[in-house]
Write a protein that holds these residues in place. Structure first.
Motif, PDB file in Angstrom:
ATOM      1  N   LEU A  40       0.678  -1.281   0.088  1.00  0.00           N
ATOM      2  CA  LEU A  40      -0.097  -0.066   0.002  1.00  0.00           C
ATOM      3  C   LEU A  40       0.357   1.420   0.345  1.00  0.00           C
ATOM      4  N   LEU A  41       1.985   1.391   0.719  1.00  0.00           N
ATOM      5  CA  LEU A  41       2.932   2.403   0.756  1.00  0.00           C
ATOM      6  C   LEU A  41       3.257   2.842  -1.151  1.00  0.00           C
ATOM      7  N   MET A  42       3.601   1.273  -0.824  1.00  0.00           N
ATOM      8  CA  MET A  42       4.595   1.892  -2.839  1.00  0.00           C
ATOM      9  C   MET A  42       3.335   2.246  -3.904  1.00  0.00           C
ATOM     10  N   ASN A  43       2.517   1.170  -3.649  1.00  0.00           N
ATOM     11  CA  ASN A  43       1.091   1.928  -4.561  1.00  0.00           C
ATOM     12  C   ASN A  43       0.229   3.099  -3.975  1.00  0.00           C
ATOM     13  N   LYS A  44       1.174   4.500  -3.230  1.00  0.00           N
ATOM     14  CA  LYS A  44      -0.191   4.864  -2.453  1.00  0.00           C
ATOM     15  C   LYS A  44      -0.844   5.613  -3.491  1.00  0.00           C
ATOM     16  N   ARG A  45       0.152   6.507  -4.567  1.00  0.00           N
ATOM     17  CA  ARG A  45      -0.413   7.023  -5.918  1.00  0.00           C
ATOM     18  C   ARG A  45      -1.784   6.932  -6.374  1.00  0.00           C
ATOM     19  N   LYS A  46      -1.933   5.439  -6.907  1.00  0.00           N
ATOM     20  CA  LYS A  46      -3.043   4.866  -7.629  1.00  0.00           C
ATOM     21  C   LYS A  46      -4.142   4.270  -6.477  1.00  0.00           C
ATOM     22  N   ILE A  47      -3.659   4.979  -5.240  1.00  0.00           N
ATOM     23  CA  ILE A  47      -4.799   4.327  -4.518  1.00  0.00           C
ATOM     24  C   ILE A  47      -5.547   5.495  -4.099  1.00  0.00           C
ATOM     25  N   MET A  48      -5.128   6.520  -4.312  1.00  0.00           N
ATOM     26  CA  MET A  48      -5.066   8.129  -3.243  1.00  0.00           C
ATOM     27  C   MET A  48      -5.889   8.078  -4.620  1.00  0.00           C
ATOM     28  N   ARG A  49      -5.686   7.606  -6.233  1.00  0.00           N
ATOM     29  CA  ARG A  49      -6.057   8.213  -7.493  1.00  0.00           C
ATOM     30  C   ARG A  49      -7.681   7.445  -8.047  1.00  0.00           C
ATOM     31  N   ILE A  50      -7.350   5.974  -6.709  1.00  0.00           N
ATOM     32  CA  ILE A  50      -8.579   5.690  -7.196  1.00  0.00           C
ATOM     33  C   ILE A  50     -10.075   6.325  -5.697  1.00  0.00           C
ATOM     34  N   PHE A  51     -10.032   6.820  -4.402  1.00  0.00           N
ATOM     35  CA  PHE A  51      -9.986   7.362  -3.786  1.00  0.00           C
ATOM     36  C   PHE A  51     -10.499   9.252  -4.208  1.00  0.00           C
TER      37      PHE A  51
END
Length: 101
Positions: free
Chosen positions: A38-49
């Protein structure tokens, strides 16, 4: 007398403690791996939410834009004051030169 980890009746090892320890460490490892992913893909996750970008501009300006406008207004005021002072000093020096002649 049975020792630690040994059953008293049949002298076989008690594996329930080891199984519980293995399950707990597996859960902890899984949590650590998921947290790292999750820390490595923080940008992708923030883009989803995050909210989708709106087409029209919001009615209220952003804080940064308003700060830039205030700073620009202050700079213009200082420039106009400096010009007025320069003009007054030039007029005074012109009047002194006229009186000397």
């Amino acid at each position: 007398m049975g020792g630690y980890g040994v059953m008293a009746d049949d002298e076989s090892l008690d594996y329930s403690v080891h199984e519980a320890w293995n399950e707990a460490t597996n859960v902890y490892l899984l949590v650590i791996l998921v947290s790292f992913a999750l820390l490595m893909n923080k940008r992708k996750i923030m883009r989803i939410f995050s909210l989708p970008p709106s087409v029209d501009r919001p009615s209220e300006p952003s804080f940064y834009d308003s700060l830039q406008k205030v700073r620009l207004r202050q700079q213009l005021e200082m420039y106009s004051l400096a010009r007025k002072c320069d003009q007054q000093q030039q007029q005074q020096s012109d009047s002194v030169q006229l009186s000397m002649e």
